[in-house]
Design a protein around this motif. Structure first.
Motif, PDB file in Angstrom:
ATOM      1  N   SER A  63      -4.444  -5.675  36.626  1.00  0.00           N
ATOM      2  CA  SER A  63      -5.732  -5.072  36.851  1.00  0.00           C
ATOM      3  C   SER A  63      -6.659  -6.240  37.951  1.00  0.00           C
ATOM      4  O   SER A  63      -6.351  -7.433  37.781  1.00  0.00           O
ATOM      5  N   SER A 107      -4.072  -1.525  32.777  1.00  0.00           N
ATOM      6  CA  SER A 107      -4.700  -1.035  31.676  1.00  0.00           C
ATOM      7  C   SER A 107      -6.180  -0.537  32.051  1.00  0.00           C
ATOM      8  O   SER A 107      -7.059  -1.202  31.335  1.00  0.00           O
ATOM      9  N   VAL A 139      -8.501   0.944  29.290  1.00  0.00           N
ATOM     10  CA  VAL A 139      -8.793   0.052  28.120  1.00  0.00           C
ATOM     11  C   VAL A 139      -9.790  -1.074  28.658  1.00  0.00           C
ATOM     12  O   VAL A 139     -10.887  -1.176  27.852  1.00  0.00           O
ATOM     13  N   GLY A 162      -3.594  -2.961  26.525  1.00  0.00           N
ATOM     14  CA  GLY A 162      -3.825  -1.753  27.026  1.00  0.00           C
ATOM     15  C   GLY A 162      -2.884  -0.956  25.841  1.00  0.00           C
ATOM     16  O   GLY A 162      -3.327  -0.023  25.432  1.00  0.00           O
TER      17      GLY A 162
END
Length: 233
Positions: free
Chosen positions: A29, A157, A160, A190
């Motif tokens: 991410s 993720s 989340v 996640g």
């Protein structure tokens, strides 16, 4: 004579979207957040040479997740477009909004006409003279554009991490506080497992600083990342 194989346009677009989303979700991410003096970019990226975060023009930066070769092609095209526009007209004519629109058209055309869509999400951010003037545009694989405020997360993720950060983010954070929040968010699992503790060797960090005279982009080195994280407690 065999009948040609038929796939409805709705199913074709759904299959393309599912393919692109799965590719993007496999990546690590990236978090983009406004802080008191500009815009912060934090990516989980152990590589020191393959960057997810880059400068595009004077006050504009680019962040991406997904397939490196695909988003690198987009980055290079954005730099060339910005340079051409700034040289042909005026440097003030190069804006984050203009680059986001160009990227949206490119990604949309690739998604609908090419054999395979790009497995990328990108953010184009422009720092302004004050926080209200900052612009953060998030673009997805199909050319859709979202105007983000405060904080944005993409890849991995993201649901989340985005939920965790949204609950804890507030306007006007100092750089060390914004960095600590972003790093804590990137460490979230996640799948609901234990959170990870990320250190400077696993992070790529940069800022667009509004108080610099022209070129606002600056990479933050590992030693400074450690100092900022220590200062945030």
């Amino acid at each position: 004579m065999s009948m040609p194989f038929y796939v409805s346009p709705e199913q074709l677009m759904k299959d393309r979207a599912d393919f692109a989303r799965k590719g993007i979700a496999r990546g690590r991410s990236v978090v983009v957040a406004q802080y008191a003096d500009g815009i912060l970019f934090v990516a989980e990226n152990p590589s020191t040479s393959l960057h997810k975060i880059s400068e595009i023009y004077d006050r504009i930066a680019f962040a991406a997740v997904g397939k490196y070769n695909e988003f690198e092609n987009l980055r290079v095209a954005g730099v060339r477009l910005a340079d051409l526009r700034g040289y042909s007209y005026d440097r003030r004519d190069v804006t984050g909004r203009g680059l986001a629109n160009a990227y949206a058209q490119t990604l949309g055309a690739i998604f609908t006409t090419e054999p395979k869509p790009y497995e990328v999400e990108i953010i184009v951010a422009e720092v302004g003279p004050d926080a209200d003037s900052d612009q953060i545009f998030r673009l997805t694989y199909d050319g859709s554009v979202a105007d983000e405020h405060g904080i944005a997360v993409m890849g991995g993720s993201s649901d989340v991490i985005g939920g965790y950060l949204t609950e804890r983010y507030s306007d006007g954070l100092a750089l060390d506080g914004a960095l600590r929040l972003a790093v804590d968010g990137l460490g979230r699992d996640g799948a609901g497992g234990a959170s990870r503790t990320l250190d400077s060797s696993q992070l790529e960090v940069a800022v667009l600083t509004r108080n610099r005279p022209r070129r606002s982009f600056r990479r933050i080195k590992a030693a400074e990342i450690d100092d900022l994280l220590a200062a945030s407690g």
